[in-house]
Design a protein around this motif. Structure first.
Motif, PDB file in Angstrom:
ATOM      1  N   UNK A   6      44.910  20.884  42.144  1.00 28.18           N
ATOM      2  CA  UNK A   6      45.964  21.145  41.157  1.00 28.18           C
ATOM      3  C   UNK A   6      46.026  22.598  40.701  1.00 28.18           C
ATOM      4  N   UNK A   7      44.948  23.360  40.906  1.00 24.10           N
ATOM      5  CA  UNK A   7      44.834  24.670  40.283  1.00 24.10           C
ATOM      6  C   UNK A   7      44.558  25.785  41.291  1.00 24.10           C
ATOM      7  N   UNK A   8      45.413  25.942  42.282  1.00 25.36           N
ATOM      8  CA  UNK A   8      45.158  27.000  43.275  1.00 25.36           C
ATOM      9  C   UNK A   8      45.321  28.391  42.673  1.00 25.36           C
ATOM     10  N   UNK A   9      44.586  29.322  43.247  1.00 27.74           N
ATOM     11  CA  UNK A   9      44.691  30.739  42.908  1.00 27.74           C
ATOM     12  C   UNK A   9      45.609  31.447  43.895  1.00 27.74           C
ATOM     13  N   UNK A  10      45.525  31.008  45.158  1.00 27.51           N
ATOM     14  CA  UNK A  10      46.264  31.610  46.266  1.00 27.51           C
ATOM     15  C   UNK A  10      46.855  30.501  47.118  1.00 27.51           C
ATOM     16  N   UNK A  11      48.145  30.631  47.457  1.00 25.28           N
ATOM     17  CA  UNK A  11      48.809  29.704  48.374  1.00 25.28           C
ATOM     18  C   UNK A  11      49.479  30.536  49.459  1.00 25.28           C
ATOM     19  N   UNK A  12      49.300  30.099  50.716  1.00 23.69           N
ATOM     20  CA  UNK A  12      49.857  30.813  51.866  1.00 23.69           C
ATOM     21  C   UNK A  12      50.678  29.845  52.708  1.00 23.69           C
ATOM     22  N   UNK A  13      51.856  30.285  53.105  1.00 23.18           N
ATOM     23  CA  UNK A  13      52.702  29.530  54.019  1.00 23.18           C
ATOM     24  C   UNK A  13      53.010  30.409  55.226  1.00 23.18           C
ATOM     25  N   UNK A  14      52.868  29.852  56.428  1.00 24.33           N
ATOM     26  CA  UNK A  14      53.291  30.519  57.656  1.00 24.33           C
ATOM     27  C   UNK A  14      54.716  30.056  57.907  1.00 24.33           C
ATOM     28  N   UNK A  15      55.630  31.005  57.989  1.00 25.16           N
ATOM     29  CA  UNK A  15      57.052  30.677  58.085  1.00 25.16           C
ATOM     30  C   UNK A  15      57.438  30.203  59.481  1.00 25.16           C
ATOM     31  N   UNK A  16      58.364  29.268  59.501  1.00 24.93           N
ATOM     32  CA  UNK A  16      58.999  28.855  60.748  1.00 24.93           C
ATOM     33  C   UNK A  16      60.508  28.902  60.508  1.00 24.93           C
ATOM     34  N   UNK A  17      61.248  28.854  61.578  1.00 27.86           N
ATOM     35  CA  UNK A  17      62.708  28.914  61.459  1.00 27.86           C
ATOM     36  C   UNK A  17      63.234  27.779  60.584  1.00 27.86           C
ATOM     37  N   UNK A  18      62.650  26.590  60.723  1.00 27.86           N
ATOM     38  CA  UNK A  18      63.139  25.422  59.984  1.00 27.86           C
ATOM     39  C   UNK A  18      62.710  25.407  58.524  1.00 27.86           C
ATOM     40  N   UNK A  19      61.582  26.037  58.188  1.00 27.78           N
ATOM     41  CA  UNK A  19      61.070  25.928  56.822  1.00 27.78           C
ATOM     42  C   UNK A  19      61.215  27.193  55.991  1.00 27.78           C
ATOM     43  N   UNK A  20      61.624  28.287  56.587  1.00 32.03           N
ATOM     44  CA  UNK A  20      61.619  29.570  55.874  1.00 32.03           C
ATOM     45  C   UNK A  20      62.426  29.536  54.589  1.00 32.03           C
ATOM     46  N   UNK A  21      63.649  29.018  54.641  1.00 30.45           N
ATOM     47  CA  UNK A  21      64.484  29.004  53.431  1.00 30.45           C
ATOM     48  C   UNK A  21      63.840  28.159  52.330  1.00 30.45           C
ATOM     49  N   UNK A  22      63.280  27.016  52.684  1.00 35.18           N
ATOM     50  CA  UNK A  22      62.632  26.147  51.708  1.00 35.18           C
ATOM     51  C   UNK A  22      61.375  26.800  51.130  1.00 35.18           C
ATOM     52  N   UNK A  23      60.551  27.419  52.017  1.00 41.55           N
ATOM     53  CA  UNK A  23      59.328  28.084  51.554  1.00 41.55           C
ATOM     54  C   UNK A  23      59.638  29.226  50.590  1.00 41.55           C
ATOM     55  N   UNK A  24      60.709  29.953  50.845  1.00 40.74           N
ATOM     56  CA  UNK A  24      61.100  31.069  49.979  1.00 40.74           C
ATOM     57  C   UNK A  24      61.793  30.597  48.707  1.00 40.74           C
ATOM     58  N   UNK A  25      62.478  29.472  48.769  1.00 40.40           N
ATOM     59  CA  UNK A  25      63.318  29.006  47.664  1.00 40.40           C
ATOM     60  C   UNK A  25      62.666  27.956  46.791  1.00 40.40           C
ATOM     61  N   UNK A  26      63.032  26.692  47.049  1.00 35.30           N
ATOM     62  CA  UNK A  26      62.588  25.599  46.183  1.00 35.30           C
ATOM     63  C   UNK A  26      61.075  25.444  46.133  1.00 35.30           C
ATOM     64  N   UNK A  27      60.407  25.606  47.269  1.00 29.89           N
ATOM     65  CA  UNK A  27      58.953  25.439  47.268  1.00 29.89           C
ATOM     66  C   UNK A  27      58.289  26.523  46.417  1.00 29.89           C
ATOM     67  N   UNK A  28      58.733  27.762  46.565  1.00 28.51           N
ATOM     68  CA  UNK A  28      58.170  28.840  45.747  1.00 28.51           C
ATOM     69  C   UNK A  28      58.478  28.610  44.270  1.00 28.51           C
TER      70      UNK A  28
END
Length: 188
Positions: free
Chosen positions: A102-124
């Motif tokens: 529940x309490x991360x200090x650092x979160x990393x996402x490796x972008x893909x064509x299908x997930x990039x917009x979501x990773x940058x937008x709603x997920x962030x």
């Protein structure tokens, strides 16, 4: 990486119970579950490269590094996500029987064509609700480019972009590494 949605409401407990026996991973977003698609070799290699380096960095510090199969629960957003790499330094996340943190200090996402917009937008937007989160990192798998969002003293998120030949500094875990180290064994 989200592939498709199974469209019915599910409780947290039913989701967590289902994840224990499911052969595929799902993310939980406000009562709906989304099946995760498989990643590419580049995606997996980048995540493993970083997780390996971070594991060595945080060893003995009280922090713990996780790769791909550890969920992050964002209670205020009512979501469970599977980040590619996560570090938690919070004692409240030390219960080894939990299937999520529940309490991360650092979160990393490796972008893909299908997930990039979501990773940058709603997920962030959801991740930003985690008070302990200090950095959010996005890694492009098609070219050497790392974007680091860092929460400043005023609580605002600042963007730092690193490209080929540069050194990335992750202040949340006091760690520097060349951009090239993310991409070891990845032809980009």
């Amino acid at each position: 990486m989200i592939a498709n949605q199974e469209s019915f409401y599910i409780s947290h407990q039913n989701y967590l119970n289902g994840e224990e026996i499911s052969p595929i991973r799902h993310e939980y977003i406000r009562g709906e579950i989304w099946a995760m698609a498989g990643g590419t070799q580049a995606h997996n290699t980048i995540a493993l490269n970083l997780a390996s380096l971070l594991r060595n960095q945080v060893r003995g510090t009280g922090c713990r590094a996780f790769v791909e199969n550890m969920k992050v629960f964002v209670e205020t957003a009512d979501v469970y996500y599977y980040p590619d790499v996560t570090v938690t330094c919070d004692e409240r996340d030390r219960n080894a029987s939990d299937s999520f943190i529940r309490y991360p200090t650092l979160v990393v996402e490796v972008l893909s064509e299908k997930t990039e917009a979501f990773d940058r937008g709603d997920k962030f937007a959801d991740y930003r609700q985690i008070e302990t989160l200090q950095e959010y990192v996005l890694i492009n798998q098609n070219r050497q480019r790392v974007e680091r969002f860092r929460r400043n003293a005023e609580g605002r998120w600042e963007l730092y972009i690193y490209e080929k030949g540069e050194e990335v500094y992750l202040a949340s875990v006091d760690f520097s590494m060349p951009v090239a180290a993310f991409y070891e064994d990845v032809p980009v």
